[in-house]
Enzyme design. Structure first.
Site, PDB file in Angstrom:
ATOM      1  N   ASP A 207       0.842  -1.192   0.000  1.00 50.94           N
ATOM      2  CA  ASP A 207       0.000   0.000   0.000  1.00 50.94           C
ATOM      3  C   ASP A 207       0.885   1.253   0.000  1.00 50.94           C
ATOM      4  O   ASP A 207       1.591   1.506   0.962  1.00 50.94           O
ATOM      5  CB  ASP A 207      -0.898  -0.037   1.250  1.00 50.94           C
ATOM      6  CG  ASP A 207      -2.077   0.904   1.142  1.00 50.94           C
ATOM      7  OD1 ASP A 207      -1.983   1.898   0.403  1.00 50.94           O
ATOM      8  OD2 ASP A 207      -3.090   0.646   1.819  1.00 50.94           O
TER       9      ASP A 207
ATOM     10  N   HIS B   6      -9.553  -1.177  -8.180  1.00 52.25           N
ATOM     11  CA  HIS B   6      -9.270   0.008  -7.356  1.00 52.25           C
ATOM     12  C   HIS B   6      -8.264   0.944  -8.026  1.00 52.25           C
ATOM     13  O   HIS B   6      -8.486   2.154  -8.067  1.00 52.25           O
ATOM     14  CB  HIS B   6      -8.760  -0.472  -5.992  1.00 52.25           C
ATOM     15  CG  HIS B   6      -8.476   0.616  -5.010  1.00 52.25           C
ATOM     16  ND1 HIS B   6      -9.479   1.357  -4.405  1.00 52.25           N
ATOM     17  CD2 HIS B   6      -7.303   1.102  -4.517  1.00 52.25           C
ATOM     18  CE1 HIS B   6      -8.935   2.233  -3.574  1.00 52.25           C
ATOM     19  NE2 HIS B   6      -7.615   2.101  -3.629  1.00 52.25           N
TER      20      HIS B   6
HETATM   21  C1  HEM Z   1      -9.186   0.402   3.116  1.00 51.49           C
HETATM   22  C2  HEM Z   1      -9.219   1.148   2.039  1.00 51.49           C
HETATM   23  C3  HEM Z   1      -8.180   1.098   0.967  1.00 51.49           C
HETATM   24  C4  HEM Z   1      -7.314   0.108   0.666  1.00 51.49           C
HETATM   25  C5  HEM Z   1      -7.171  -1.252   1.327  1.00 51.49           C
HETATM   26  C6  HEM Z   1      -6.523   0.575  -0.453  1.00 51.49           C
HETATM   27  C7  HEM Z   1      -5.522  -0.150  -1.065  1.00 51.49           C
HETATM   28  C8  HEM Z   1      -4.789   0.281  -2.157  1.00 51.49           C
HETATM   29  C9  HEM Z   1      -3.774  -0.478  -2.807  1.00 51.49           C
HETATM   30  C10 HEM Z   1      -3.331  -1.870  -2.415  1.00 51.49           C
HETATM   31  C11 HEM Z   1      -3.303   0.247  -3.848  1.00 51.49           C
HETATM   32  C12 HEM Z   1      -2.243  -0.173  -4.869  1.00 51.49           C
HETATM   33  C13 HEM Z   1      -0.853   0.133  -4.456  1.00 51.49           C
HETATM   34  C14 HEM Z   1      -0.561   1.594  -4.276  1.00 51.49           C
HETATM   35  O1  HEM Z   1      -0.302   2.310  -5.235  1.00 51.49           O
HETATM   36  O2  HEM Z   1      -0.604   2.013  -3.136  1.00 51.49           O
HETATM   37  C15 HEM Z   1      -4.006   1.501  -3.825  1.00 51.49           C
HETATM   38  C16 HEM Z   1      -3.803   2.518  -4.708  1.00 51.49           C
HETATM   39  C17 HEM Z   1      -4.436   3.728  -4.653  1.00 51.49           C
HETATM   40  N1  HEM Z   1      -5.442   4.081  -3.787  1.00 51.49           N
HETATM   41 FE1  HEM Z   1      -6.239   2.939  -2.345  1.00 51.49          FE
HETATM   42  N2  HEM Z   1      -6.940   1.832  -0.784  1.00 51.49           N
HETATM   43  C18 HEM Z   1      -7.940   2.183   0.047  1.00 51.49           C
HETATM   44  C19 HEM Z   1      -8.638   3.377   0.068  1.00 51.49           C
HETATM   45  C20 HEM Z   1      -8.401   4.421  -0.782  1.00 51.49           C
HETATM   46  C21 HEM Z   1      -9.071   5.684  -0.738  1.00 51.49           C
HETATM   47  C22 HEM Z   1     -10.154   6.073   0.262  1.00 51.49           C
HETATM   48  C23 HEM Z   1      -8.532   6.458  -1.712  1.00 51.49           C
HETATM   49  C24 HEM Z   1      -8.839   7.891  -2.096  1.00 51.49           C
HETATM   50  C25 HEM Z   1      -9.917   8.536  -1.778  1.00 51.49           C
HETATM   51  C26 HEM Z   1      -7.520   5.675  -2.377  1.00 51.49           C
HETATM   52  C27 HEM Z   1      -6.742   6.127  -3.407  1.00 51.49           C
HETATM   53  C28 HEM Z   1      -5.778   5.386  -4.045  1.00 51.49           C
HETATM   54  C29 HEM Z   1      -4.946   5.904  -5.119  1.00 51.49           C
HETATM   55  C30 HEM Z   1      -4.979   7.316  -5.674  1.00 51.49           C
HETATM   56  C31 HEM Z   1      -4.113   4.846  -5.510  1.00 51.49           C
HETATM   57  C32 HEM Z   1      -3.063   4.887  -6.619  1.00 51.49           C
HETATM   58  C33 HEM Z   1      -3.721   4.593  -7.931  1.00 51.49           C
HETATM   59  C34 HEM Z   1      -2.720   4.691  -9.087  1.00 51.49           C
HETATM   60  O3  HEM Z   1      -2.050   3.694  -9.364  1.00 51.49           O
HETATM   61  O4  HEM Z   1      -2.639   5.769  -9.672  1.00 51.49           O
HETATM   62  N3  HEM Z   1      -7.475   4.443  -1.797  1.00 51.49           N
HETATM   63  N4  HEM Z   1      -4.911   1.502  -2.797  1.00 51.49           N
END
Ligand code: HEM
Length: 406
Positions: free
Chosen positions: A222, A316
């Protein structure tokens, strides 16, 4: 042990004594054979608790800073009698405390100087809620307080939401952290009551290389797509430099904290490909499903033999990536584990922190896209939400917030 089935162990098909003997023999054998591997011998070079992060500066610390292993977010409600002048006093006191504690020095009023070391990269970062702007008759930055939109996925609880003043305290050492959170709370007490307190953790410092992306409690890497600390890209996202969105004040930014419950019970039932499909990345390496290395760029157009996109249309990472490259946020996730109920159901999730120059231009479109459609929503529920304006840093002799309050 190899032919002992897991089910047998759980149902008691194998005697507990046999199990204990097996583990015991393995452990003792290991330690006798290789005493240096027991963890009892720690080379001095690994002791890093004395490391400090500068407090004074144009921008507050604790933002473009490597995330420490532990964080406590404290939100306060200002008492009725607090006016501009009293708020100045409070911020002078807290700034002075933070400037000393972050450098491993006791505060003026502190009775317990032995508790302030090691600072272990302690940072203390302050944020202002809507009430602060109302008190001084200034316009509240968009997205802070009441102007933060509601999202269809939200099931917010008041005990994790709102607040007039935020203090984020972070350190690699949980004892120092606990002490400092207590000092800040104690010294704010005359002026404010505690609205909520939320604690989170990342991987222990030195458990892995510092460049390793942390895992959340779904086991996913993450933070992969975050811009590098100290980079121009990060500065544009967080401080609005270059082609970034204008922040509410030079060297200021905003912060959104979402407490997101993660349903481990139902996540456990999903097979590995379902888990990877929901995010668009492999669990083990964090690589996009179209690549092999964690930091490979995802190819959102790539298709499989059946003609479907390799990265699901509702994955996601696809949904979170806005086509406008200015619509980016700097994420800082801390896991929380608040225990289990009597049935063993875990209260686990993510303290999802997001830094951005503008909440409405950056955070909101991303969160809206995810609220509209995101496979991850099957297992996640936002249960807390708070947004704050982050003032610039203080110079020695000054205090955090003086541009607004002074
Ligand atoms: C429990 C809730 C969430 C989990 C488990 C989660 C998990 C992840 C994971 C595993 C990734 C891919 C690896 C990374 O680039 O970090 C990711 C990417 C991302 N997440 Fe989340 N996330 C959560 C909530 C959110 C929320 C609430 C937002 C924004 C409002 C968000 C925005 C993003 C963004 C902007 C990326 C990068 C996307 C890209 O590759 O451009 N996430 N998240």
């Amino acid at each position: 042990m190899a032919d002992v089935s897991r089910r047998g162990l759980i149902t008691g098909g194998v005697g507990v004594a046999a199990l204990g003997a097996g583990f015991g023999a393995g452990w003792v054998g290991h330690s006798v054979a290789d005493p240096a591997d027991t963890g009892l011998v720690t080379p001095d070079a690994a002791v890093t608790g004395d490391e400090t992060i500068a407090f004074y500066g144009d921008r507050q610390a604790g933002i473009d800073t490597p995330d420490q292993a532990h964080a406590v977010y404290l939100a306060f409600t200002l008492r009725e009698f607090v006016d501009r002048e009293r708020l100045q006093r409070l911020m002078r006191i807290l700034t002075d405390d933070a400037s000393r504690l972050t450098q491993g020095q006791p505060t003026i009023a502190l009775t317990d100087p032995d508790m302030v070391r090691p600072p272990a990269r302690l940072t203390v970062t302050f944020g202002f809620g809507q009430k602060v702007f109302e008190l001084v008759g200034a316009e509240t930055p968009a997205g802070v307080g009441d102007s933060f939109p509601a999202f269809s996925i939200d099931q917010l609880r008041p005990e994790f939401s709102g607040g007039d003043l935020l203090i984020k305290v972070a350190s690699d050492d949980p004892i120092t952290l606990s002490h400092v959170a207590r000092v800040m709370t104690k010294n704010a007490k005359f002026f404010a009551t505690v609205a909520w307190r939320q604690e989170g953790f990342r991987r222990a410092r030195h458990a892995e290389s510092s460049s390793t992306t942390m895992r959340n409690l779904f086991g996913q890497k993450d933070g992969t797509a975050n811009a590098a600390l100290g980079s121009d890209a990060l500065a544009a996202q967080v401080w609005g430099t270059g082609d970034g969105f204008s922040p509410w004040v030079d060297n200021g930014t905003t912060f959104v904290l979402r407490r997101i419950a993660m349903n481990l019970e139902t996540w456990d039932e999903v097979d590995p490909s379902g888990r990877e499909n929901s995010i668009g990345r492999t669990i083990s390496t964090g690589a996009p499903l179209t690549g092999s290395d964690e930091f490979d760029e995802p190819d959102f157009d790539a298709r499989n033999d059946l003609g479907f996109t390799v990265i699901d249309t509702a994955a996601h990472i696809r949904r979170a990536r806005d086509s406008d490259t200015r619509v980016r946020i700097h994420r800082s996730g801390y896991n929380y584990d608040a225990g289990v109920d009597a049935e063993g159901v875990a209260d686990i999730g993510l303290l999802f922190g997001s830094w951005q120059a503008s909440i409405t231009e950056q955070f909101v479109p991303i969160q809206q896209a995810l609220a509209d459609l995101d496979l991850l929503n099957t297992w996640t529920t936002p249960i807390g939400s708070a947004s704050f304006a982050i003032p610039p840093g203080a110079q020695a002799g000054g205090y955090v917030g003086e541009q607004l309050l002074g």
